[in-house]
Scaffold this active site. Structure first.
Site, PDB file in Angstrom:
ATOM      1  N   ASP A  36       0.830  -1.199   0.000  1.00 45.34           N
ATOM      2  CA  ASP A  36       0.000   0.000   0.000  1.00 45.34           C
ATOM      3  C   ASP A  36       0.871   1.258   0.000  1.00 45.34           C
ATOM      4  O   ASP A  36       0.528   2.260  -0.625  1.00 45.34           O
ATOM      5  CB  ASP A  36      -0.926   0.003   1.223  1.00 45.34           C
ATOM      6  CG  ASP A  36      -2.050  -1.009   1.065  1.00 45.34           C
ATOM      7  OD1 ASP A  36      -2.509  -1.212  -0.072  1.00 45.34           O
ATOM      8  OD2 ASP A  36      -2.462  -1.592   2.081  1.00 45.34           O
ATOM      9  N   GLY A  37       1.992   1.180   0.710  1.00 44.38           N
ATOM     10  CA  GLY A  37       2.917   2.319   0.740  1.00 44.38           C
ATOM     11  C   GLY A  37       3.428   2.655  -0.653  1.00 44.38           C
ATOM     12  O   GLY A  37       3.644   3.832  -0.985  1.00 44.38           O
TER      13      GLY A  37
ATOM     14  N   ASN B 151      -4.701   8.609   1.777  1.00 44.71           N
ATOM     15  CA  ASN B 151      -5.076   8.002   3.064  1.00 44.71           C
ATOM     16  C   ASN B 151      -5.578   9.046   4.056  1.00 44.71           C
ATOM     17  O   ASN B 151      -6.705   8.987   4.497  1.00 44.71           O
ATOM     18  CB  ASN B 151      -3.885   7.289   3.719  1.00 44.71           C
ATOM     19  CG  ASN B 151      -3.783   5.830   3.330  1.00 44.71           C
ATOM     20  OD1 ASN B 151      -4.685   5.279   2.699  1.00 44.71           O
ATOM     21  ND2 ASN B 151      -2.688   5.211   3.715  1.00 44.71           N
ATOM     22  N   GLU B 152      -4.695   9.971   4.420  1.00 46.12           N
ATOM     23  CA  GLU B 152      -5.067  10.913   5.470  1.00 46.12           C
ATOM     24  C   GLU B 152      -4.082  12.065   5.588  1.00 46.12           C
ATOM     25  O   GLU B 152      -2.978  12.030   5.051  1.00 46.12           O
ATOM     26  CB  GLU B 152      -5.165  10.225   6.842  1.00 46.12           C
ATOM     27  CG  GLU B 152      -3.851   9.879   7.525  1.00 46.12           C
ATOM     28  CD  GLU B 152      -3.171   8.649   6.973  1.00 46.12           C
ATOM     29  OE1 GLU B 152      -2.130   8.819   6.306  1.00 46.12           O
ATOM     30  OE2 GLU B 152      -3.664   7.528   7.179  1.00 46.12           O
TER      31      GLU B 152
ATOM     32  N   ARG C 245      -7.770  19.370  22.831  1.00 51.68           N
ATOM     33  CA  ARG C 245      -6.488  19.198  23.509  1.00 51.68           C
ATOM     34  C   ARG C 245      -6.116  17.737  23.440  1.00 51.68           C
ATOM     35  O   ARG C 245      -6.923  16.871  23.791  1.00 51.68           O
ATOM     36  CB  ARG C 245      -6.576  19.583  24.991  1.00 51.68           C
ATOM     37  CG  ARG C 245      -6.512  21.054  25.225  1.00 51.68           C
ATOM     38  CD  ARG C 245      -6.909  21.385  26.643  1.00 51.68           C
ATOM     39  NE  ARG C 245      -7.359  22.748  26.694  1.00 51.68           N
ATOM     40  CZ  ARG C 245      -6.556  23.767  26.991  1.00 51.68           C
ATOM     41  NH1 ARG C 245      -5.308  23.556  27.312  1.00 51.68           N
ATOM     42  NH2 ARG C 245      -7.032  24.991  26.973  1.00 51.68           N
TER      43      ARG C 245
ATOM     44  N   ASP D 166      -3.085  14.724  21.478  1.00 54.14           N
ATOM     45  CA  ASP D 166      -1.891  14.490  20.657  1.00 54.14           C
ATOM     46  C   ASP D 166      -2.044  15.058  19.247  1.00 54.14           C
ATOM     47  O   ASP D 166      -1.065  15.478  18.638  1.00 54.14           O
ATOM     48  CB  ASP D 166      -1.614  12.980  20.554  1.00 54.14           C
ATOM     49  CG  ASP D 166      -1.000  12.436  21.836  1.00 54.14           C
ATOM     50  OD1 ASP D 166      -0.852  13.214  22.799  1.00 54.14           O
ATOM     51  OD2 ASP D 166      -0.673  11.231  21.870  1.00 54.14           O
TER      52      ASP D 166
ATOM     53  N   ALA E 250      -5.760  10.648  21.137  1.00 60.42           N
ATOM     54  CA  ALA E 250      -5.577  10.800  22.582  1.00 60.42           C
ATOM     55  C   ALA E 250      -6.022  12.174  23.087  1.00 60.42           C
ATOM     56  O   ALA E 250      -5.213  12.954  23.608  1.00 60.42           O
ATOM     57  CB  ALA E 250      -4.113  10.541  22.953  1.00 60.42           C
TER      58      ALA E 250
HETATM   59  P1  NAP Z   1       3.975   1.780   6.823  1.00 61.13           P
HETATM   60  O1  NAP Z   1       4.571   2.001   8.152  1.00 61.13           O
HETATM   61  O2  NAP Z   1       4.449   0.636   5.977  1.00 61.13           O
HETATM   62  O3  NAP Z   1       2.381   1.698   6.958  1.00 61.13           O
HETATM   63  C1  NAP Z   1       1.766   1.124   8.042  1.00 61.13           C
HETATM   64  C2  NAP Z   1       0.851  -0.006   7.585  1.00 61.13           C
HETATM   65  O4  NAP Z   1      -0.335   0.540   7.009  1.00 61.13           O
HETATM   66  C3  NAP Z   1       1.448  -0.920   6.529  1.00 61.13           C
HETATM   67  O5  NAP Z   1       1.120  -2.232   6.894  1.00 61.13           O
HETATM   68  C4  NAP Z   1       0.740  -0.489   5.260  1.00 61.13           C
HETATM   69  O6  NAP Z   1       0.675  -1.520   4.289  1.00 61.13           O
HETATM   70  C5  NAP Z   1      -0.614  -0.185   5.805  1.00 61.13           C
HETATM   71  N1  NAP Z   1      -1.507   0.667   4.999  1.00 61.13           N
HETATM   72  C6  NAP Z   1      -1.223   1.754   4.242  1.00 61.13           C
HETATM   73  N2  NAP Z   1      -2.342   2.264   3.709  1.00 61.13           N
HETATM   74  C7  NAP Z   1      -3.367   1.462   4.127  1.00 61.13           C
HETATM   75  C8  NAP Z   1      -4.756   1.463   3.912  1.00 61.13           C
HETATM   76  N3  NAP Z   1      -5.343   2.405   3.169  1.00 61.13           N
HETATM   77  N4  NAP Z   1      -5.512   0.497   4.507  1.00 61.13           N
HETATM   78  C9  NAP Z   1      -4.953  -0.456   5.270  1.00 61.13           C
HETATM   79  N5  NAP Z   1      -3.631  -0.505   5.515  1.00 61.13           N
HETATM   80  C10 NAP Z   1      -2.847   0.454   4.950  1.00 61.13           C
HETATM   81  O7  NAP Z   1       4.130   3.169   6.009  1.00 61.13           O
HETATM   82  P2  NAP Z   1       3.644   3.413   4.528  1.00 61.13           P
HETATM   83  O8  NAP Z   1       3.543   2.134   3.780  1.00 61.13           O
HETATM   84  O9  NAP Z   1       4.466   4.532   3.999  1.00 61.13           O
HETATM   85  O10 NAP Z   1       2.134   3.907   4.744  1.00 61.13           O
HETATM   86  C11 NAP Z   1       1.861   5.171   5.267  1.00 61.13           C
HETATM   87  C12 NAP Z   1       0.593   5.027   6.038  1.00 61.13           C
HETATM   88  O11 NAP Z   1       0.848   4.361   7.262  1.00 61.13           O
HETATM   89  C13 NAP Z   1      -0.031   6.336   6.453  1.00 61.13           C
HETATM   90  O12 NAP Z   1      -0.809   6.885   5.422  1.00 61.13           O
HETATM   91  C14 NAP Z   1      -0.852   5.905   7.663  1.00 61.13           C
HETATM   92  O13 NAP Z   1      -2.186   5.563   7.291  1.00 61.13           O
HETATM   93  C15 NAP Z   1      -0.201   4.645   8.148  1.00 61.13           C
HETATM   94  N6  NAP Z   1       0.279   4.825   9.507  1.00 61.13           N
HETATM   95  C16 NAP Z   1      -0.376   4.160  10.495  1.00 61.13           C
HETATM   96  C17 NAP Z   1      -0.029   4.344  11.809  1.00 61.13           C
HETATM   97  C18 NAP Z   1      -0.779   3.623  12.851  1.00 61.13           C
HETATM   98  O14 NAP Z   1      -1.670   2.838  12.506  1.00 61.13           O
HETATM   99  N7  NAP Z   1      -0.492   3.847  14.125  1.00 61.13           N
HETATM  100  C19 NAP Z   1       1.013   5.212  12.147  1.00 61.13           C
HETATM  101  C20 NAP Z   1       1.666   5.867  11.117  1.00 61.13           C
HETATM  102  C21 NAP Z   1       1.282   5.681   9.788  1.00 61.13           C
HETATM  103  P3  NAP Z   1       1.985  -1.931   3.423  1.00 61.13           P
HETATM  104  O15 NAP Z   1       2.834  -2.751   4.335  1.00 61.13           O
HETATM  105  O16 NAP Z   1       1.394  -2.747   2.322  1.00 61.13           O
HETATM  106  O17 NAP Z   1       2.676  -0.692   2.949  1.00 61.13           O
HETATM  107 MN    MN Z   2       4.546   0.304   3.862  1.00 65.52          MN
END
Ligand code: NAP
Ligand code: MN
Length: 264
Positions: free
Chosen positions: A46-47, A122-123, A148, A150, A185
């Protein structure tokens, strides 16, 4: 002549799949050298799709995206490597692609001397690294709450299964044209009060976040991070633009949710 591009995750399996796809498409008369491709394939996770999206964010009307996953099952990368031949056959045979459109978040960052506009797949997340974020939140011009905590996460329906889900937000079907604001939070007691649950805003509604001016903030747009920003306001709404995915087979959203979170 039809044109394609492949955005690839940096690993051996993804690169070998990239070479295989490129060989077949070039052999069939497609080209990889153009400014705006008809199809952008993302090979990885997805990334990788987030990277592909931001690479072609200026050409969303022309480009259709396809996601192939080389790790676990993804949301945007929902084709498996063993499907490649079937997928390419369909790409090469169809004159007009059947596509499905997903909503995006439009983000406007208003700073002292600069206004920046972004689209997120995504967001968008706003948070403070140096203490409690204090922000006034208004909806459609009316004051809603004093936040108030995070930070705040504003997600698209297809992003609702990502960061938003970890924050306890609801999963929205991408046919719902809306954005979701989820709290990170929040502090809730006799003195401080926020709504506490995530809220879903329909098309044409907008939310303005005005953080206290004493701090700097971190903004995330999908996988991109910007640090130490002095921000006057963050304005979010559902974007007019959408992302188009090539739809070659029926893989319903709720089955993707099940396959990723419950059982493959
Ligand atoms: P990453 O650290 O690899 O992403 C975190 C996980 O989210 C990975 O398993 C990724 O899948 C999955 N993911 C991404 N988009 C998704 C979606 N629309 N639905 C379900 N799972 C999804 O970093 P990245 O690949 O660069 O992705 C960035 C995204 O990570 C941000 O947009 C944010 O949504 C998410 N994120 C989540 C958290 C959290 O949940 N606490 C914190 C920071 C960021 P892949 O392994 O296939 O890439
Ligand atoms: Mn990823």
């Amino acid at each position: 002549m039809k044109c394609f591009d492949i955005v690839v995750r940096d690993d051996e399996i993804s690169r070998s799949i990239q070479r295989r796809i490129a060989n077949i498409l070039i052999h069939a008369g497609w080209t990889q050298t153009c400014d705006v491709p008809d199809i952008v394939l993302s090979v990885g996770g997805d990334g990788t799709m987030l990277e592909a999206f931001h690479q072609y964010v200026g050409h969303l009307e022309e480009v259709a995206f396809v996601g192939l996953h080389t790790g676990r099952l993804g949301f945007y990368a929902d084709w498996k490597p063993e499907d490649i031949d079937k997928l390419l056959e369909k790409i090469l045979l169809s004159d007009a692609y059947e596509t499905v459109e997903y909503p995006l978040v439009h983000v406007q960052l208003i700073m002292e001397n600069e206004v920046r506009n972004y689209l997120a797949l995504n967001e968008c997340v706003i948070k403070s690294l140096t203490g409690t974020m204090v922000a006034q939140v208004s909806i459609n011009g009316d004051e809603f709450e004093q936040f108030r905590g995070d930070g705040l996460c504003i997600s698209t329906p297809s992003g609702s299964t990502a960061y938003n889900k970890s924050l306890g937000g609801a999963i929205l079907h991408p046919s719902i044209e809306a954005i979701q604001v989820a709290e990170m939070a929040s502090i809730n007691n006799r003195v401080y009060r926020t709504i506490g649950s995530s809220i879903v805003l329909p098309k044409h509604h907008h939310c303005v976040i005005t953080p206290s001016q004493e701090m700097t903030y971190q903004i995330h747009i999908d996988h991109l991070t910007m640090q130490n920003l002095k921000i006057d306001q963050v304005k979010v709404r559902m974007a007019d633009e959408k992302i188009r995915f090539v739809r070659y087979r029926n893989f319903p959203f709720w089955m993707r949710v099940r396959a990723s979170f419950i059982k493959e």
